[in-house]
Design a protein around this motif. Structure first.
Motif, PDB file in Angstrom:
ATOM      1  N   SER A  93       8.230 -10.830   3.960  1.00 42.49           N
ATOM      2  CA  SER A  93       8.220 -11.360   3.067  1.00 42.49           C
ATOM      3  C   SER A  93       6.929 -11.811   2.843  1.00 42.49           C
ATOM      4  CB  SER A  93       8.914 -12.680   2.757  1.00 42.49           C
ATOM      5  OG  SER A  93       8.137 -13.763   1.496  1.00 42.49           O
ATOM      6  N   ALA A  94       6.270 -12.443   4.352  1.00 43.91           N
ATOM      7  CA  ALA A  94       5.106 -13.166   4.935  1.00 43.91           C
ATOM      8  C   ALA A  94       3.992 -11.656   4.605  1.00 43.91           C
ATOM      9  CB  ALA A  94       4.914 -13.695   6.065  1.00 43.91           C
ATOM     10  N   ALA A  95       4.572 -10.184   5.222  1.00 44.59           N
ATOM     11  CA  ALA A  95       3.340  -9.243   5.223  1.00 44.59           C
ATOM     12  C   ALA A  95       3.523  -9.484   3.952  1.00 44.59           C
ATOM     13  CB  ALA A  95       3.898  -9.076   6.399  1.00 44.59           C
ATOM     14  N   LEU A  96       4.230  -9.518   2.413  1.00 46.82           N
ATOM     15  CA  LEU A  96       3.807  -8.725   1.722  1.00 46.82           C
ATOM     16  C   LEU A  96       3.205  -9.310   0.975  1.00 46.82           C
ATOM     17  CD1 LEU A  96       7.494  -6.802   1.233  1.00 46.82           C
ATOM     18  CD2 LEU A  96       4.745  -5.605   0.727  1.00 46.82           C
ATOM     19  N   THR A  97       3.471 -11.076   0.564  1.00 46.57           N
ATOM     20  CA  THR A  97       2.690 -11.559   0.048  1.00 46.57           C
ATOM     21  C   THR A  97       1.505 -11.951   0.401  1.00 46.57           C
ATOM     22  OG1 THR A  97       3.735 -12.862   1.548  1.00 46.57           O
ATOM     23  CG2 THR A  97       4.406 -13.232  -0.844  1.00 46.57           C
ATOM     24  N   ALA A  98       1.044 -11.720   1.469  1.00 45.61           N
ATOM     25  CA  ALA A  98      -0.427 -11.683   2.398  1.00 45.61           C
ATOM     26  C   ALA A  98      -0.944 -10.333   1.880  1.00 45.61           C
ATOM     27  CB  ALA A  98       0.030 -10.929   3.409  1.00 45.61           C
ATOM     28  N   GLY A  99      -0.169  -9.625   1.356  1.00 47.32           N
ATOM     29  CA  GLY A  99      -1.439  -8.493   0.729  1.00 47.32           C
ATOM     30  C   GLY A  99      -1.271  -6.559   0.893  1.00 47.32           C
ATOM     31  N   ALA A 100      -0.001  -7.025   2.127  1.00 49.59           N
ATOM     32  CA  ALA A 100       0.590  -5.622   2.430  1.00 49.59           C
ATOM     33  C   ALA A 100       0.874  -4.701   0.900  1.00 49.59           C
ATOM     34  CB  ALA A 100       1.648  -5.853   3.763  1.00 49.59           C
ATOM     35  N   ALA A 101       0.658  -3.679   1.573  1.00 50.69           N
ATOM     36  CA  ALA A 101       1.169  -2.531   0.626  1.00 50.69           C
ATOM     37  C   ALA A 101       2.631  -1.648   1.250  1.00 50.69           C
ATOM     38  CB  ALA A 101       0.700  -1.185   0.424  1.00 50.69           C
ATOM     39  N   GLY A 102       3.299  -2.160   2.499  1.00 52.58           N
ATOM     40  CA  GLY A 102       4.890  -1.347   2.279  1.00 52.58           C
ATOM     41  C   GLY A 102       5.001  -1.506   3.587  1.00 52.58           C
ATOM     42  N   PHE A 103       6.541  -1.181   4.127  1.00 54.39           N
ATOM     43  CA  PHE A 103       6.672  -1.895   5.431  1.00 54.39           C
ATOM     44  C   PHE A 103       8.194  -0.479   5.586  1.00 54.39           C
ATOM     45  CE2 PHE A 103      10.233  -3.531   7.748  1.00 54.39           C
ATOM     46  CZ  PHE A 103       9.873  -5.436   8.575  1.00 54.39           C
ATOM     47  N   VAL A 104       7.429  -0.052   7.236  1.00 53.78           N
ATOM     48  CA  VAL A 104       8.678   0.693   7.698  1.00 53.78           C
ATOM     49  C   VAL A 104       8.439   0.451   9.270  1.00 53.78           C
ATOM     50  CG1 VAL A 104       6.508   1.731   8.517  1.00 53.78           C
ATOM     51  CG2 VAL A 104       8.634   3.003   7.862  1.00 53.78           C
ATOM     52  N   LEU A 105       9.952   0.257   9.256  1.00 51.47           N
ATOM     53  CA  LEU A 105      10.318  -0.037  10.884  1.00 51.47           C
ATOM     54  C   LEU A 105       9.790   0.755  11.901  1.00 51.47           C
ATOM     55  CD1 LEU A 105      14.043  -0.962  10.240  1.00 51.47           C
ATOM     56  CD2 LEU A 105      12.524  -2.066   9.865  1.00 51.47           C
ATOM     57  N   LYS A 106       9.418   0.261  13.120  1.00 48.01           N
ATOM     58  CA  LYS A 106       8.973   1.002  14.021  1.00 48.01           C
ATOM     59  C   LYS A 106       9.953   2.293  14.598  1.00 48.01           C
ATOM     60  CE  LYS A 106       5.309  -1.924  16.121  1.00 48.01           C
ATOM     61  NZ  LYS A 106       5.361  -2.971  17.193  1.00 48.01           N
ATOM     62  N   ASP A 107      11.419   2.055  14.045  1.00 50.02           N
ATOM     63  CA  ASP A 107      11.832   2.828  15.076  1.00 50.02           C
ATOM     64  C   ASP A 107      12.924   3.875  13.681  1.00 50.02           C
ATOM     65  OD1 ASP A 107      14.057   1.205  13.812  1.00 50.02           O
ATOM     66  OD2 ASP A 107      14.836   0.784  14.696  1.00 50.02           O
ATOM     67  N   ALA A 108      11.949   4.193  13.009  1.00 50.15           N
ATOM     68  CA  ALA A 108      12.444   4.901  11.800  1.00 50.15           C
ATOM     69  C   ALA A 108      11.631   6.577  12.359  1.00 50.15           C
ATOM     70  CB  ALA A 108      11.710   4.156  10.352  1.00 50.15           C
ATOM     71  N   PRO A 109      12.291   7.306  11.885  1.00 51.73           N
ATOM     72  CA  PRO A 109      12.317   8.770  12.351  1.00 51.73           C
ATOM     73  C   PRO A 109      10.452   9.290  12.039  1.00 51.73           C
ATOM     74  CG  PRO A 109      13.539   8.640  10.944  1.00 51.73           C
ATOM     75  CD  PRO A 109      13.267   7.408  11.054  1.00 51.73           C
ATOM     76  N   GLY A 110       9.808   9.511  12.689  1.00 59.16           N
ATOM     77  CA  GLY A 110       8.268  10.381  12.629  1.00 59.16           C
ATOM     78  C   GLY A 110       7.938  10.653  11.496  1.00 59.16           C
ATOM     79  N   GLU A 111       8.601  11.924  10.944  1.00 59.30           N
ATOM     80  CA  GLU A 111       8.895  12.676   9.493  1.00 59.30           C
ATOM     81  C   GLU A 111       8.603  11.240   8.286  1.00 59.30           C
ATOM     82  OE1 GLU A 111       7.409  14.952   8.263  1.00 59.30           O
ATOM     83  OE2 GLU A 111       7.307  15.635  10.915  1.00 59.30           O
ATOM     84  N   GLU A 112       9.683   9.910   8.912  1.00 62.73           N
ATOM     85  CA  GLU A 112       9.491   8.973   7.440  1.00 62.73           C
ATOM     86  C   GLU A 112       8.385   8.137   7.428  1.00 62.73           C
ATOM     87  OE1 GLU A 112      12.530   4.806   6.815  1.00 62.73           O
ATOM     88  OE2 GLU A 112      12.825   6.853   7.339  1.00 62.73           O
ATOM     89  N   ILE A 113       8.047   7.660   8.657  1.00 56.65           N
ATOM     90  CA  ILE A 113       6.236   6.964   9.135  1.00 56.65           C
ATOM     91  C   ILE A 113       4.802   7.883   8.869  1.00 56.65           C
ATOM     92  CG2 ILE A 113       4.846   6.386  10.889  1.00 56.65           C
ATOM     93  CD1 ILE A 113       7.618   5.431  12.933  1.00 56.65           C
ATOM     94  N   ILE A 114       5.500   9.036   8.764  1.00 56.43           N
ATOM     95  CA  ILE A 114       4.310   9.933   8.618  1.00 56.43           C
ATOM     96  C   ILE A 114       4.559   9.735   6.471  1.00 56.43           C
ATOM     97  CG2 ILE A 114       4.038  12.582   8.269  1.00 56.43           C
ATOM     98  CD1 ILE A 114       3.919  12.909  10.713  1.00 56.43           C
ATOM     99  N   GLN A 115       5.618   9.962   6.056  1.00 56.15           N
ATOM    100  CA  GLN A 115       5.610   9.719   4.864  1.00 56.15           C
ATOM    101  C   GLN A 115       5.009   8.221   3.992  1.00 56.15           C
ATOM    102  OE1 GLN A 115      10.072  10.688   4.221  1.00 56.15           O
ATOM    103  NE2 GLN A 115       9.593  11.660   2.427  1.00 56.15           N
ATOM    104  N   ALA A 116       5.561   7.024   4.640  1.00 50.37           N
ATOM    105  CA  ALA A 116       5.057   6.211   4.225  1.00 50.37           C
ATOM    106  C   ALA A 116       3.862   6.121   4.470  1.00 50.37           C
ATOM    107  CB  ALA A 116       5.749   4.663   5.412  1.00 50.37           C
TER     108      ALA A 116
END
Length: 216
Positions: A93-116
């Motif tokens: 919430s803090a990151a998004l309200t600061a202006g971030a456009a998205g959030f992805v977990l570090k342990d997500a699969p590599g393809e998901e990070i690339i998608q994000a």
């Protein structure tokens, strides 16, 4: 087409190296710089002119939310995709309200990070599905800000309906089905909402909807 220029921000060198391996061999992705803490981000963005910043949340000197807030003050600031091991909805919430456009977990699969990365670079938001319900719960608990109706006065009745459904986490397809309109019409309404409220992406629209008591 020019590759998407990336700036990596993480206080762990091993994490930055792991991200570099994920993006290696992708002709549409190019790392142009790295930062080891949040207080280096603004200078790095001015120097390297990235198209997107991958930002860790918890860092030693300056956290990702505050670094994002500082970054958004720059003219033509690139979008920020928050990348972290922590799935605490308050942190998100803090990151998004600061202006971030998205959030992805570090342990997500590599393809998901690339998608994000590709989604956020293209102007869309990204919220990891595993934490979306918790984040929406945080926004639902917020007290609406006064002046919400005035802030959205420029919206048509249909645009307000679309914004309310976006705030509830509905996809374009779900909004179209709920309102009995074409998905292309939904996209047009969302574009109008972004323009009238001066919002950059879907994540910002969700924040606006909950902050101003407009979400369904």
């Amino acid at each position: 087409m020019s590759p998407i220029r990336l700036l990596l921000v993480d206080d762990q060198q091993l994490v930055r190296a792991g991200l570099a391996r994920i993006f290696e061999g992708r002709p549409d992705l190019r790392i142009v710089g790295e930062c080891s803490d949040g207080d280096e981000v603004v200078d790095a963005v001015v120097r390297h002119r990235p198209d997107l910043v991958l930002m860790d949340v918890r860092m030693r000197r300056l956290d990702g939310a505050e670094a994002t807030r500082l970054l958004t003050r720059l003219p033509d600031a690139p979008p920020v995709l928050v990348l972290t091991l922590f799935d605490d909805p308050e942190v998100v919430s803090a990151a998004l309200t600061a202006g971030a456009a998205g959030f992805v977990l570090k342990d997500a699969p590599g393809e998901e990070i690339i998608q994000a990365v590709r989604a956020v670079a293209a102007g869309r938001g990204w919220l990891d599905p595993s934490i979306a319900p918790a984040v929406l719960a945080v926004y639902r608990s917020l007290r609406p800000r006064a002046g919400g109706s005035a802030a959205a006065a420029e919206l048509s009745a249909r645009e307000r309906e679309v914004l309310a459904l976006m705030g509830g986490g509905a996809t374009n397809q779900e909004i179209a089905a709920r309102l009995h309109i074409a998905e292309g019409t939904v996209k047009a309404h969302i574009g109008n909402i972004f323009a009238k409220l001066d919002l950059r992406d879907r994540a910002a629209a969700v924040v606006f909807a909950f902050r101003h008591g407009l979400a369904e």
